[in-house]
Motif scaffolding. Structure first.
Motif, PDB file in Angstrom:
ATOM      1  N   TYR A  61      -6.511  -4.086  11.387  1.00 52.84           N
ATOM      2  CA  TYR A  61      -6.599  -5.233  11.129  1.00 52.84           C
ATOM      3  C   TYR A  61      -7.800  -5.981  12.180  1.00 52.84           C
ATOM      4  O   TYR A  61      -8.682  -6.767  11.619  1.00 52.84           O
ATOM      5  CB  TYR A  61      -5.646  -6.334  11.255  1.00 52.84           C
ATOM      6  CG  TYR A  61      -4.599  -5.885  10.151  1.00 52.84           C
ATOM      7  CD1 TYR A  61      -4.567  -5.757   9.001  1.00 52.84           C
ATOM      8  CD2 TYR A  61      -3.201  -5.302  10.859  1.00 52.84           C
ATOM      9  CE1 TYR A  61      -3.625  -5.493   7.990  1.00 52.84           C
ATOM     10  CE2 TYR A  61      -2.419  -4.832   9.858  1.00 52.84           C
ATOM     11  CZ  TYR A  61      -2.685  -4.998   8.457  1.00 52.84           C
ATOM     12  OH  TYR A  61      -1.609  -4.550   7.526  1.00 52.84           O
TER      13      TYR A  61
ATOM     14  N   ARG B   6       4.509  -5.012  11.616  1.00 58.61           N
ATOM     15  CA  ARG B   6       4.578  -6.483  11.139  1.00 58.61           C
ATOM     16  C   ARG B   6       6.091  -7.104  11.170  1.00 58.61           C
ATOM     17  O   ARG B   6       6.383  -8.049  11.454  1.00 58.61           O
ATOM     18  CB  ARG B   6       4.321  -6.075   9.565  1.00 58.61           C
ATOM     19  CG  ARG B   6       2.802  -6.050   9.327  1.00 58.61           C
ATOM     20  CD  ARG B   6       2.784  -5.989   7.630  1.00 58.61           C
ATOM     21  NE  ARG B   6       3.220  -4.813   7.180  1.00 58.61           N
ATOM     22  CZ  ARG B   6       2.349  -3.763   6.952  1.00 58.61           C
ATOM     23  NH1 ARG B   6       1.355  -3.684   7.250  1.00 58.61           N
ATOM     24  NH2 ARG B   6       2.968  -2.552   6.301  1.00 58.61           N
ATOM     25  N   ARG B   7       7.291  -6.069  11.218  1.00 54.33           N
ATOM     26  CA  ARG B   7       8.650  -6.576  11.408  1.00 54.33           C
ATOM     27  C   ARG B   7       8.625  -7.262  12.828  1.00 54.33           C
ATOM     28  O   ARG B   7       9.305  -8.239  13.003  1.00 54.33           O
ATOM     29  CB  ARG B   7       9.512  -5.454  11.348  1.00 54.33           C
ATOM     30  CG  ARG B   7       9.886  -5.371   9.766  1.00 54.33           C
ATOM     31  CD  ARG B   7      11.218  -4.110   9.372  1.00 54.33           C
ATOM     32  NE  ARG B   7      10.908  -3.113  10.213  1.00 54.33           N
ATOM     33  CZ  ARG B   7      10.376  -2.049   9.660  1.00 54.33           C
ATOM     34  NH1 ARG B   7       9.924  -2.231   8.440  1.00 54.33           N
ATOM     35  NH2 ARG B   7      10.615  -1.004  10.347  1.00 54.33           N
TER      36      ARG B   7
ATOM     37  N   THR C 241       6.797 -10.532  13.085  1.00 50.49           N
ATOM     38  CA  THR C 241       7.346 -11.589  12.496  1.00 50.49           C
ATOM     39  C   THR C 241       8.458 -12.062  13.534  1.00 50.49           C
ATOM     40  O   THR C 241       8.659 -13.285  13.511  1.00 50.49           O
ATOM     41  CB  THR C 241       8.059 -10.975  11.263  1.00 50.49           C
ATOM     42  OG1 THR C 241       7.215 -10.630  10.309  1.00 50.49           O
ATOM     43  CG2 THR C 241       8.823 -12.222  10.470  1.00 50.49           C
TER      44      THR C 241
ATOM     45  N   LEU D 152       2.365   0.746  11.226  1.00 52.52           N
ATOM     46  CA  LEU D 152       2.107  -1.008  10.727  1.00 52.52           C
ATOM     47  C   LEU D 152       3.168  -1.750  10.163  1.00 52.52           C
ATOM     48  O   LEU D 152       3.424  -2.928  10.495  1.00 52.52           O
ATOM     49  CB  LEU D 152       0.890  -0.837   9.736  1.00 52.52           C
ATOM     50  CG  LEU D 152      -0.459  -0.317   9.964  1.00 52.52           C
ATOM     51  CD1 LEU D 152      -1.494  -0.175   8.922  1.00 52.52           C
ATOM     52  CD2 LEU D 152      -0.876  -1.242  11.114  1.00 52.52           C
ATOM     53  N   SER D 153       4.183  -0.980   9.506  1.00 50.21           N
ATOM     54  CA  SER D 153       5.406  -1.598   9.055  1.00 50.21           C
ATOM     55  C   SER D 153       6.197  -2.149  10.147  1.00 50.21           C
ATOM     56  O   SER D 153       6.486  -3.335  10.024  1.00 50.21           O
ATOM     57  CB  SER D 153       5.851  -0.711   8.139  1.00 50.21           C
ATOM     58  OG  SER D 153       7.395  -1.248   7.596  1.00 50.21           O
TER      59      SER D 153
ATOM     60  N   VAL E 144      -2.342  -1.547  14.664  1.00 46.56           N
ATOM     61  CA  VAL E 144      -2.679  -3.047  14.290  1.00 46.56           C
ATOM     62  C   VAL E 144      -4.110  -3.449  14.591  1.00 46.56           C
ATOM     63  O   VAL E 144      -4.841  -3.704  13.736  1.00 46.56           O
ATOM     64  CB  VAL E 144      -1.836  -3.994  14.850  1.00 46.56           C
ATOM     65  CG1 VAL E 144      -2.310  -5.367  14.916  1.00 46.56           C
ATOM     66  CG2 VAL E 144      -0.474  -3.845  14.105  1.00 46.56           C
TER      67      VAL E 144
END
Length: 174
Positions: A133, A161-162, A165, A157-158, A129
């Protein structure tokens, strides 16, 4: 180094030239100071230089170098009594000041919450990340710097992101 084969010397300096800028940016994100980042990166390359001839026979030379950098950053954080894995990042403050159309306090609060959540990710997810980013690397560049496959970076990254969230109170991604 003077006794090294010229190809070994060239390969070391090519690696140094290629990696130093991204290592410096990453170390700065973690440490918040140019001087501290430079100390950590210099120590990293000192150790890499001393191990270079052995490293040339490694299957995952880049991953080993990344691990060396991460250890030097942790040492630097300990030296200055900073908690591990908590990036020192000033972009939240910069974003709040730049965007006059939005309430700076809201931008700052959101950014601080985001960076706090990022610090709670697993280490590899956090690295991915921050590189992708925070430093605006492509997934390919992040993979190269971390010494892993691009698909692995996409997976980190996936997963990140989860988790972000969930940590930030949003609905889990499908």
């Amino acid at each position: 180094m003077s006794q090294w084969d010229p190809r070994a010397r060239l390969s070391y300096w090519a690696f140094h030239t290629d990696r130093r800028p991204s290592y410096m940016r990453f170390a700065y994100l973690q440490l918040g100071s140019d001087a501290e980042a430079e100390d950590a990166v210099d120590a990293t390359f000192d150790l890499i230089m001393s191990e270079w001839l052995r490293m040339l026979h490694m299957d995952r030379l880049e991953a080993y170098a990344w691990t060396v950098l991460k250890h030097r950053i942790v040492e630097q954080q300990r030296k200055h009594d900073r908690p591990r894995g908590r990036p020192m990042d000033f972009s939240a403050f910069e974003a709040a000041l730049k965007d006059s159309a939005t309430d700076p306090y809201d931008v700052l609060t959101d950014s601080i919450q985001f960076y706090s959540a990022v610090s709670r990710l697993a280490e590899r997810q956090r690295d991915a990340v921050l590189l992708r980013y925070g430093l605006h690397c492509t997934t390919g560049e992040a993979a190269r710097v971390m010494g892993i496959e691009e698909a692995t970076v996409r997976s980190h990254l996936s997963q990140a992101r989860r988790r972000l969230t969930r940590l930030l109170g949003g609905e889990p991604a499908p």
